[in-house]
Motif scaffolding. Structure first.
Motif, PDB file in Angstrom:
ATOM      1  N   SER A 591       0.867  -1.390   0.036  1.00 30.14           N
ATOM      2  CA  SER A 591       0.025   0.197  -0.195  1.00 30.14           C
ATOM      3  C   SER A 591       0.764   1.077  -0.010  1.00 30.14           C
ATOM      4  CB  SER A 591      -0.979   0.035   1.165  1.00 30.14           C
ATOM      5  OG  SER A 591      -1.871  -1.178   1.123  1.00 30.14           O
ATOM      6  N   ASN A 592       2.245   1.127  -0.034  1.00 31.73           N
ATOM      7  CA  ASN A 592       3.208   2.275  -0.008  1.00 31.73           C
ATOM      8  C   ASN A 592       2.921   3.219   0.972  1.00 31.73           C
ATOM      9  OD1 ASN A 592       5.375   3.496  -1.039  1.00 31.73           O
ATOM     10  ND2 ASN A 592       3.993   5.162  -1.865  1.00 31.73           N
ATOM     11  N   ASN A 593       2.610   2.471   2.370  1.00 25.24           N
ATOM     12  CA  ASN A 593       2.386   3.281   3.352  1.00 25.24           C
ATOM     13  C   ASN A 593       3.701   2.757   4.755  1.00 25.24           C
ATOM     14  OD1 ASN A 593       1.453   3.674   6.184  1.00 25.24           O
ATOM     15  ND2 ASN A 593      -0.559   3.486   5.836  1.00 25.24           N
ATOM     16  N   LEU A 594       4.657   3.919   4.597  1.00 16.78           N
ATOM     17  CA  LEU A 594       5.891   3.790   4.994  1.00 16.78           C
ATOM     18  C   LEU A 594       5.550   3.697   6.666  1.00 16.78           C
ATOM     19  CD1 LEU A 594       9.023   4.032   5.185  1.00 16.78           C
ATOM     20  CD2 LEU A 594       8.812   6.437   5.131  1.00 16.78           C
ATOM     21  N   GLU A 595       5.017   4.364   7.263  1.00 17.93           N
ATOM     22  CA  GLU A 595       4.966   4.772   8.690  1.00 17.93           C
ATOM     23  C   GLU A 595       4.394   3.375   9.143  1.00 17.93           C
ATOM     24  OE1 GLU A 595       5.960   6.912  11.021  1.00 17.93           O
ATOM     25  OE2 GLU A 595       7.163   7.880   9.336  1.00 17.93           O
ATOM     26  N   ARG A 596       3.065   2.925   8.445  1.00 18.54           N
ATOM     27  CA  ARG A 596       2.668   1.635   9.217  1.00 18.54           C
ATOM     28  C   ARG A 596       3.582   0.523   8.910  1.00 18.54           C
ATOM     29  NH1 ARG A 596      -1.987  -0.696   5.767  1.00 18.54           N
ATOM     30  NH2 ARG A 596      -3.008   1.090   6.061  1.00 18.54           N
ATOM     31  N   TYR A 597       4.431   0.459   7.944  1.00 16.14           N
ATOM     32  CA  TYR A 597       5.383  -0.552   7.788  1.00 16.14           C
ATOM     33  C   TYR A 597       6.503  -0.554   9.134  1.00 16.14           C
ATOM     34  CZ  TYR A 597       9.237  -3.325   6.400  1.00 16.14           C
ATOM     35  OH  TYR A 597      10.306  -4.312   6.340  1.00 16.14           O
ATOM     36  N   ALA A 598       6.887   0.636   9.241  1.00 10.23           N
ATOM     37  CA  ALA A 598       7.859   0.912   9.953  1.00 10.23           C
ATOM     38  C   ALA A 598       7.380   0.424  11.434  1.00 10.23           C
ATOM     39  CB  ALA A 598       8.370   2.316  10.187  1.00 10.23           C
ATOM     40  N   ASP A 599       6.140   0.718  11.896  1.00 10.79           N
ATOM     41  CA  ASP A 599       5.622   0.399  12.990  1.00 10.79           C
ATOM     42  C   ASP A 599       5.458  -1.109  13.242  1.00 10.79           C
ATOM     43  OD1 ASP A 599       5.471   2.826  13.782  1.00 10.79           O
ATOM     44  OD2 ASP A 599       3.057   2.817  13.233  1.00 10.79           O
ATOM     45  N   CYS A 600       5.166  -1.978  12.155  1.00  8.84           N
ATOM     46  CA  CYS A 600       5.175  -3.264  11.985  1.00  8.84           C
ATOM     47  C   CYS A 600       6.496  -4.059  11.965  1.00  8.84           C
ATOM     48  CB  CYS A 600       4.395  -3.888  10.813  1.00  8.84           C
ATOM     49  SG  CYS A 600       2.588  -3.416  10.711  1.00  8.84           S
ATOM     50  N   LEU A 601       7.440  -3.441  11.543  1.00 10.76           N
ATOM     51  CA  LEU A 601       8.699  -4.053  11.288  1.00 10.76           C
ATOM     52  C   LEU A 601       9.395  -3.932  12.685  1.00 10.76           C
ATOM     53  CD1 LEU A 601      11.355  -4.901   9.931  1.00 10.76           C
ATOM     54  CD2 LEU A 601      11.871  -2.727   9.301  1.00 10.76           C
ATOM     55  N   GLU A 602       9.397  -2.779  13.460  1.00  7.91           N
ATOM     56  CA  GLU A 602       9.676  -2.671  14.886  1.00  7.91           C
ATOM     57  C   GLU A 602       9.076  -3.556  15.706  1.00  7.91           C
ATOM     58  OE1 GLU A 602      11.131   0.797  17.792  1.00  7.91           O
ATOM     59  OE2 GLU A 602       9.698   1.337  16.356  1.00  7.91           O
ATOM     60  N   GLU A 603       7.760  -3.672  15.667  1.00  9.00           N
ATOM     61  CA  GLU A 603       7.167  -4.592  16.700  1.00  9.00           C
ATOM     62  C   GLU A 603       7.257  -5.836  16.388  1.00  9.00           C
ATOM     63  OE1 GLU A 603       2.439  -4.993  18.322  1.00  9.00           O
ATOM     64  OE2 GLU A 603       3.155  -3.448  16.996  1.00  9.00           O
ATOM     65  N   ASP A 627      10.830  -7.618  -0.036  1.00  3.08           N
ATOM     66  CA  ASP A 627       9.437  -6.715  -0.495  1.00  3.08           C
ATOM     67  C   ASP A 627       9.597  -5.134  -0.351  1.00  3.08           C
ATOM     68  OD1 ASP A 627       7.312  -8.873  -1.050  1.00  3.08           O
ATOM     69  OD2 ASP A 627       8.439  -9.558   0.610  1.00  3.08           O
ATOM     70  N   MET A 628      10.403  -4.744   0.598  1.00  3.81           N
ATOM     71  CA  MET A 628      10.443  -3.457   0.962  1.00  3.81           C
ATOM     72  C   MET A 628      11.293  -2.652  -0.166  1.00  3.81           C
ATOM     73  SD  MET A 628      12.136  -1.207   3.951  1.00  3.81           S
ATOM     74  CE  MET A 628      13.667  -1.219   3.359  1.00  3.81           C
ATOM     75  N   ALA A 629      10.631  -1.681  -0.709  1.00 10.18           N
ATOM     76  CA  ALA A 629      11.164  -0.763  -1.567  1.00 10.18           C
ATOM     77  C   ALA A 629      12.587  -0.090  -1.159  1.00 10.18           C
ATOM     78  CB  ALA A 629      10.203   0.690  -1.832  1.00 10.18           C
ATOM     79  N   LYS A 630      13.555  -0.223  -2.207  1.00  8.31           N
ATOM     80  CA  LYS A 630      14.911   0.148  -1.793  1.00  8.31           C
ATOM     81  C   LYS A 630      15.114   1.551  -1.175  1.00  8.31           C
ATOM     82  CE  LYS A 630      17.146  -3.357  -4.531  1.00  8.31           C
ATOM     83  NZ  LYS A 630      16.244  -4.264  -4.872  1.00  8.31           N
ATOM     84  N   ILE A 631      14.076   2.393  -2.020  1.00  9.27           N
ATOM     85  CA  ILE A 631      14.203   3.648  -1.642  1.00  9.27           C
ATOM     86  C   ILE A 631      13.869   4.053  -0.418  1.00  9.27           C
ATOM     87  CG2 ILE A 631      11.700   4.228  -2.285  1.00  9.27           C
ATOM     88  CD1 ILE A 631      14.716   6.315  -3.204  1.00  9.27           C
ATOM     89  N   TRP A 632      13.152   3.213   0.409  1.00 12.34           N
ATOM     90  CA  TRP A 632      12.794   3.439   1.797  1.00 12.34           C
ATOM     91  C   TRP A 632      14.056   3.275   2.747  1.00 12.34           C
ATOM     92  CZ3 TRP A 632       7.688   0.655   2.937  1.00 12.34           C
ATOM     93  CH2 TRP A 632       6.600   1.369   2.389  1.00 12.34           C
ATOM     94  N   LEU A 633      14.982   2.713   2.236  1.00 16.27           N
ATOM     95  CA  LEU A 633      16.350   2.878   3.083  1.00 16.27           C
ATOM     96  C   LEU A 633      16.820   4.221   3.486  1.00 16.27           C
ATOM     97  CD1 LEU A 633      18.146  -0.236   1.471  1.00 16.27           C
ATOM     98  CD2 LEU A 633      16.964  -0.119   3.848  1.00 16.27           C
ATOM     99  N   ARG A 634      16.570   5.194   2.666  1.00 17.39           N
ATOM    100  CA  ARG A 634      16.911   6.418   3.005  1.00 17.39           C
ATOM    101  C   ARG A 634      15.959   6.961   4.130  1.00 17.39           C
ATOM    102  NH1 ARG A 634      16.852   6.961  -3.017  1.00 17.39           N
ATOM    103  NH2 ARG A 634      19.178   6.469  -3.759  1.00 17.39           N
ATOM    104  N   GLU A 635      14.857   6.565   4.260  1.00 16.30           N
ATOM    105  CA  GLU A 635      14.026   7.219   5.428  1.00 16.30           C
ATOM    106  C   GLU A 635      14.719   7.214   6.710  1.00 16.30           C
ATOM    107  OE1 GLU A 635      11.402   8.321   2.484  1.00 16.30           O
ATOM    108  OE2 GLU A 635      11.232   8.835   4.736  1.00 16.30           O
ATOM    109  N   PRO A 636      14.408   8.223   7.386  1.00 17.95           N
ATOM    110  CA  PRO A 636      15.107   8.151   8.784  1.00 17.95           C
ATOM    111  C   PRO A 636      14.592   7.177   9.771  1.00 17.95           C
ATOM    112  CG  PRO A 636      14.483  10.440   8.395  1.00 17.95           C
ATOM    113  CD  PRO A 636      13.984   9.489   7.051  1.00 17.95           C
TER     114      PRO A 636
END
Length: 653
Positions: A591-603, A627-636
């Motif tokens: 769904s291209n939802n970075l914040e939700r993915y970060a929450d799920c990954l950490e949890e 599965d994660m987009a490589k561009i997201w690796l730049r996200e803080p």
């Protein structure tokens, strides 16, 4: 007491004003209100302006209510009065007109004053049937009474939980609080009490998860949790972080310390630094010491050794520094079952003389199997495997001679396959489940066979063999029609996801609908409930997988979360919750939802470490790397998580 008669729903048909009048009076002090008060409550000013004769409408409602509330001897329980406030209406008192809300408040008062409040709290809880006057949720005249009853319900839940805790029934106390918080997440008194209970037993992850959910619900309502709750949450979070940075992993068999240390599974985390090695070696050694002590305990015979066994076991568990996620007394009870010398002796004799096993002996080992499933579902998978290993080989040897032994073997082998999966020994899953199917057929039991085939289908899915998984589900469907509703529901749900994977949408929707239709209202009443490995959360999980396969990520997200709203209020095992969290993360990627993915990954990563599950950890890593987009690796946010868990780097293009 008088011979009460229930006022049936039929009496209220086409009598909405009379029913509303009754409700308003029940919300008034002493069940009394003036005529003007009642008219204003029943019909707001704008409605009154449109009515030809509001007084006539009120008199009609009073007349109808007076007739509905008439006793057998002709007396009405609605009384007309004249006082300083003019004409008024009053209902008969509780002794003659019994109402559950008033009875509930009376029981609360009794509990507060009683030396032994438990029976009063229990009676009060039995009267809770949902929200007070749910159809009038937004009526001003009901607000004060609703708030008063909500406060009493919170007081009841906390008082009941305290009684169970003092009686040594921590699990029951947790269940009472969990069920209440599931429907009242903003009740901070109950929330803090449950978080404190979990903190005392070092279940920091479960406590932190409760806080996160309450915080999310508060944000939706535009509210903020009180400082008291936030301070407690910060303290729990600090303890959880400490636990995360010193993971201790379980070993499989009670062997020598040197063998155990050298055979320790590779920790699925970052490579340890020199300081890290020093901080992690003590839990590792203490784990080895624990297993050796448990091995010694098994050799102790005789009833006179009971106290010594318990003391040694408590010390052994304490040495590990691992958070025990269920009450220690329950661990004792299950361990004692496995250590009973008479049962071990009977099992040994039965190997050469199968007739030595009787119904009582099989009942004993059924309790052990159920206990091991309970330990697994509570997150204590290492203890479950240790206890399972004490009797499973002998049970398997007896399986050809006793259908009861074949049933136990099938249930135990399915459990061992799950334990193997969480150690990332996926290659072991398929043969273990295949053996379970063999023994289930030997037992000639449809329930056990359906469960075993379902487990085999899951094993094939984990092994990346979708064709074999689909075919196994097809076979399971042929037996599930004669299985219990709980097991039938599980097979239907798994089949729905399997059909969706093959693009067969109509069949997928048909089976997921059947899964929910057949899911029992009280799954705990199913005879195989403890080993069925099914709850409403599993239906939500497979429905989410089905929606993902149908390329419907938003529907998948809603499906994965749907179990939280189910009225059963079932407590989800951590291993299942983390599986849903990981797949929600994958859904967020789609769904291209970075914040939700970060929450799920950490949890997901945090929970896998706390649970000591390699499977869940690797599952989260797979979605991260593949599965994660490589561009997201730049996200803080992603950078911080990657650094914290040493996830390694992907090439950024």
């Amino acid at each position: 007491p008088p011979p009460y008669e229930r006022v049936s729903n039929e009496n209220w048909r086409s009598r909405g004003s009379a029913l509303s009048l009754l409700k308003v009076l029940l919300c008034k002090q002493r069940r009394r209100a003036s005529r003007d008060e009642l008219i204003d409550a029943l019909w707001p000013e704008d409605e009154q302006a449109k009515m030809k004769n509001v007084g006539h409408a009120f008199d009609a409602a009073v007349s109808i209510l007076r007739n509905v509330l008439r006793t057998r001897n002709g007396h009405s329980l609605l009384i007309a009065q004249v006082g300083g406030d003019g004409h008024a209406c009053k209902l008969a008192d509780q002794e003659r007109l019994w109402v559950d809300a008033d009875a509930f408040e009376a029981l609360i008062s009794q509990a507060i004053r009683a030396d032994d409040p438990l029976p009063w709290w229990q009676q009060a809880r039995a009267l809770v049937r949902g929200e007070f006057l749910e159809d009038n949720r937004f009526s001003d005249w009901a607000r004060a009474r609703r708030q008063s009853l909500a406060a009493d319900q919170s007081r009841m839940v906390c008082g009941l939980a305290d009684c169970y805790m003092m009686a040594g029934q921590a699990n029951v106390a947790d269940e009472v609080l969990q069920r209440h918080i599931a429907f009242h997440p903003s009740d901070e008194d109950a929330l803090c009490l449950l978080m404190s209970h979990l903190e005392q037993r070092e279940k920091y992850h479960a406590a932190w998860r409760l806080y996160q959910r309450a915080r999310e619900e508060s944000k939706k309502d535009g509210l903020t949790l009180t400082p008291r709750t936030q301070v407690l949450a910060r303290r729990i979070r600090e303890k959880l972080v400490t636990l995360e940075t010193n993971p201790s992993y379980a070993v499989r068999h009670p062997v020598s310390p040197i063998t155990m240390v050298t055979e320790m599974p590779e920790i699925p985390l970052q490579a340890l630094t020199q300081a890290g090695e020093q901080s992690n070696i003590l839990p590792l050694l203490s784990q080895a010491i624990t297993q050796c002590i448990i091995g010694v305990i098994r050799e102790l015979e005789g009833q006179e050794m009971d106290k010594l066994r318990r003391r040694l076991l408590q010390q052994a568990l304490g040495l590990t520094g691992i958070a025990i996620t269920i009450p220690l007394q329950e661990v004792f009870n299950i361990a004692d079952l496995s250590l009973m010398p008479e049962s071990r002796q009977q099992l040994s004799v039965a190997i050469t003389r199968p007739a030595a096993m009787n119904a009582e002996a099989f009942s004993h080992f059924q309790k052990l199997v159920d206990g091991c499933w309970g330990l697994c579902n509570s997150g204590e998978m290492n203890i479950a495997e240790q206890i399972l290993s004490t009797f499973l080989p002998q049970i398997i040897q007896l399986a050809p001679y006793h259908s009861e032994a074949a049933l136990l073997a099938a249930q135990s082998l399915r459990l061992r396959s799950i334990l193997s999966a969480h150690q990332m020994k996926l290659a072991d899953m398929i043969p273990l489940c295949q053996q379970a199917v063999v023994y289930a057929r030997l037992a000639n039991d449809n329930d056990t066979l359906s469960a075993a085939l379902n487990g085999l289908a899951v094993a094939f899915k984990y092994a990346g063999q979708p064709e074999a998984s689909f075919n196994t589900y097809q076979e399971a469907l042929t037996y599930s029609a004669q299985a219990s509703p709980l097991l039938r529901s599980r097979v239907y749900a798994g089949s729905a996801a399997a059909f969706a994977q093959r693009g067969r949408t109509q069949e997928a929707l048909f089976y997921i609908g059947n899964a929910y239709e057949h899911f029992p209202e009280h799954p705990e009443d199913d005879p195989l409930f403890s080993s069925a490995d099914n709850g409403i959360f599993m239906l939500a999980y497979y429905q989410g997988l089905m929606r993902l396969a149908m390329n419907q990520p938003e529907e998948a997200e809603r499906a994965f979360e749907s179990y939280k709203e189910h009225p059963s209020g079932a407590v989800i095992p951590e291993r299942n919750r983390l599986e849903i969290i990981n797949h929600r993360g994958r859904t967020a990627i789609i769904s291209n939802n970075l914040e939700r993915y970060a929450d799920c990954l950490e949890e997901g990563l945090t929970g896998a470490i706390a649970l000591k599950s390699k499977k869940r950890y690797e599952e989260a890593l797979t979605f991260y790397h593949q599965d994660m987009a490589k561009i997201w690796l730049r996200e803080p946010r992603i950078k911080l998580i990657a650094e914290r868990f040493q996830l390694g780097q992907k090439e950024v293009k």
